[in-house]
Design a protein around this motif. Structure first.
Motif, mmCIF file in Angstrom:
data_model
loop_
_atom_site.group_PDB
_atom_site.id
_atom_site.type_symbol
_atom_site.label_atom_id
_atom_site.label_comp_id
_atom_site.label_asym_id
_atom_site.label_seq_id
_atom_site.Cartn_x
_atom_site.Cartn_y
_atom_site.Cartn_z
ATOM 1 N N GLY A 112 -33.221 -30.237 49.492
ATOM 2 C CA GLY A 112 -34.328 -29.798 48.639
ATOM 3 C C GLY A 112 -35.305 -28.881 49.335
ATOM 4 N N ALA A 113 -34.948 -28.366 50.496
ATOM 5 C CA ALA A 113 -35.914 -27.657 51.332
ATOM 6 C C ALA A 113 -35.645 -26.163 51.492
ATOM 7 N N ALA A 114 -35.050 -25.520 50.494
ATOM 8 C CA ALA A 114 -34.755 -24.090 50.621
ATOM 9 C C ALA A 114 -36.022 -23.273 50.863
ATOM 10 N N ARG A 115 -37.097 -23.595 50.159
ATOM 11 C CA ARG A 115 -38.357 -22.852 50.372
ATOM 12 C C ARG A 115 -38.922 -23.101 51.762
ATOM 13 N N ALA A 116 -38.788 -24.323 52.237
ATOM 14 C CA ALA A 116 -39.258 -24.643 53.592
ATOM 15 C C ALA A 116 -38.455 -23.882 54.640
ATOM 16 N N VAL A 117 -37.188 -23.616 54.353
ATOM 17 C CA VAL A 117 -36.383 -22.788 55.258
ATOM 18 C C VAL A 117 -36.999 -21.396 55.338
ATOM 19 N N GLY A 118 -37.450 -20.867 54.215
ATOM 20 C CA GLY A 118 -38.125 -19.567 54.222
ATOM 21 C C GLY A 118 -39.362 -19.584 55.097
ATOM 22 N N VAL A 119 -40.114 -20.666 55.051
ATOM 23 C CA VAL A 119 -41.299 -20.805 55.905
ATOM 24 C C VAL A 119 -40.876 -20.842 57.374
ATOM 25 N N ALA A 120 -39.793 -21.560 57.663
ATOM 26 C CA ALA A 120 -39.298 -21.623 59.044
ATOM 27 C C ALA A 120 -38.898 -20.237 59.538
ATOM 28 N N MET A 121 -38.257 -19.444 58.664
ATOM 29 C CA MET A 121 -37.861 -18.095 59.059
ATOM 30 C C MET A 121 -39.103 -17.254 59.358
ATOM 31 N N ALA A 122 -40.124 -17.381 58.542
ATOM 32 C CA ALA A 122 -41.352 -16.605 58.722
ATOM 33 C C ALA A 122 -42.093 -17.000 59.998
ATOM 34 N N VAL A 128 -34.436 -11.798 66.076
ATOM 35 C CA VAL A 128 -33.308 -11.031 66.601
ATOM 36 C C VAL A 128 -32.421 -11.975 67.420
ATOM 37 N N VAL A 129 -32.962 -12.606 68.459
ATOM 38 C CA VAL A 129 -32.173 -13.530 69.275
ATOM 39 C C VAL A 129 -31.873 -14.800 68.482
ATOM 40 N N VAL A 130 -32.867 -15.349 67.801
ATOM 41 C CA VAL A 130 -32.662 -16.404 66.815
ATOM 42 C C VAL A 130 -32.682 -15.656 65.482
ATOM 43 N N PRO A 131 -31.502 -15.356 64.942
ATOM 44 C CA PRO A 131 -31.323 -14.277 63.969
ATOM 45 C C PRO A 131 -31.749 -14.595 62.533
ATOM 46 N N CYS A 132 -33.043 -14.677 62.293
ATOM 47 C CA CYS A 132 -33.526 -14.971 60.942
ATOM 48 C C CYS A 132 -33.195 -13.844 59.965
ATOM 49 N N HIS A 133 -32.836 -12.671 60.479
ATOM 50 C CA HIS A 133 -32.408 -11.592 59.582
ATOM 51 C C HIS A 133 -31.094 -11.932 58.880
ATOM 52 N N ARG A 134 -30.369 -12.933 59.356
ATOM 53 C CA ARG A 134 -29.096 -13.327 58.754
ATOM 54 C C ARG A 134 -29.261 -14.305 57.591
ATOM 55 N N VAL A 135 -30.497 -14.643 57.256
ATOM 56 C CA VAL A 135 -30.746 -15.562 56.147
ATOM 57 C C VAL A 135 -31.130 -14.735 54.921
ATOM 58 N N VAL A 136 -30.375 -14.944 53.850
ATOM 59 C CA VAL A 136 -30.542 -14.148 52.632
ATOM 60 C C VAL A 136 -30.702 -15.079 51.432
ATOM 61 N N GLU A 137 -31.044 -14.504 50.307
ATOM 62 C CA GLU A 137 -31.183 -15.290 49.090
ATOM 63 C C GLU A 137 -29.808 -15.764 48.622
ATOM 64 N N SER A 138 -29.778 -16.931 48.048
ATOM 65 C CA SER A 138 -28.512 -17.517 47.592
ATOM 66 C C SER A 138 -27.843 -16.690 46.502
ATOM 67 N N ASP A 139 -28.642 -15.923 45.736
ATOM 68 C CA ASP A 139 -28.069 -15.105 44.663
ATOM 69 C C ASP A 139 -27.608 -13.736 45.151
ATOM 70 N N GLY A 140 -27.641 -13.517 46.458
ATOM 71 C CA GLY A 140 -27.168 -12.257 47.017
ATOM 72 C C GLY A 140 -28.265 -11.279 47.376
ATOM 73 N N GLY A 141 -29.517 -11.578 47.023
ATOM 74 C CA GLY A 141 -30.625 -10.701 47.404
ATOM 75 C C GLY A 141 -30.873 -10.761 48.899
ATOM 76 N N ILE A 142 -31.531 -9.755 49.412
ATOM 77 C CA ILE A 142 -31.757 -9.679 50.861
ATOM 78 C C ILE A 142 -32.803 -10.682 51.349
ATOM 79 N N GLY A 143 -33.714 -11.102 50.482
ATOM 80 C CA GLY A 143 -34.756 -12.047 50.896
ATOM 81 C C GLY A 143 -35.852 -11.340 51.654
ATOM 82 N N GLY A 144 -36.736 -12.106 52.238
ATOM 83 C CA GLY A 144 -37.855 -11.551 52.993
ATOM 84 C C GLY A 144 -37.541 -11.459 54.472
ATOM 85 N N PHE A 145 -38.516 -10.921 55.213
ATOM 86 C CA PHE A 145 -38.351 -10.807 56.661
ATOM 87 C C PHE A 145 -39.698 -10.458 57.271
ATOM 88 N N GLY A 146 -40.106 -11.223 58.266
ATOM 89 C CA GLY A 146 -41.396 -11.004 58.913
ATOM 90 C C GLY A 146 -41.532 -9.642 59.554
#
Length: 167
Positions: A112-122, A128-146
């Motif tokens: 139930g924590a998909a939004r919290a994962v977004g907070v963790a990425m932010a 880059v080394v811990v590659p948060c750029h590899r996390v995308v929206e489940s529907d195929g969108g690119i998602g956000g990025f700090g």
């Protein structure tokens, strides 16, 4: 350090790499270093030799010659759920792959924590080394990025996930 995505601030402790910061102009670097010093409870010391393995591996990554990083990481700026998520990301989502926010939540046993994962990425202090750029929206969108969507697109293109930008 100058890179194809702009200047990066890299910082390490005796434990390992603790920070990678985007848009590291002089003012941003001063603020980031002061903040890290307060959070880590120490006065920063400039030691370029300590950072050579980091800069060498980042340069090889940006040149397309390195697909994974082999660096000790200092996780002390990250705690709890965020640390669990970022560790899973670092070890479980390889170069050229992506995972959805929901998929990463499932991997750490928190469906139930998909939004919290977004907070963790932010809050990822080692992008880059811990590659948060590899996390995308489940529907195929690119998602956000700090670091900004332009940088996320460049990193995903470098890894072959997206086509390279035309300009």
């Amino acid at each position: 350090m100058e890179t194809p995505i702009g200047p990066l601030l890299v910082a390490a402790t005796d434990e390992g790499l603790v920070n990678v910061g985007f848009r590291a102009d002089e003012a941003a670097t001063r603020r980031a270093v002061a903040s890290m010093g307060r959070r880590l409870g120490t006065d920063p010391v400039e030691d370029a030799a300590r950072l050579v393995p980091v800069t060498d591996q980042l340069e090889a990554y940006f040149a397309g010659e390195r697909k994974e990083f082999d660096l000790p990481l200092d996780w002390s700026l990250i705690t709890g759920f965020n640390r669990r998520v970022l560790r899973e990301l670092a070890t479980g989502v390889p170069y050229g792959a992506v995972v959805g926010y929901q998929g990463l939540a499932d991997r750490v046993g928190e469906p139930g924590a998909a939004r919290a994962v977004g907070v963790a990425m932010a809050s990822n202090p080692i992008p880059v080394v811990v590659p948060c750029h590899r996390v995308v929206e489940s529907d195929g969108g690119i998602g956000g990025f700090g670091g900004g969507l332009e940088i996320k697109r460049i990193l995903l293109a470098l890894e072959g996930v997206l086509p390279a930008p035309l300009f």
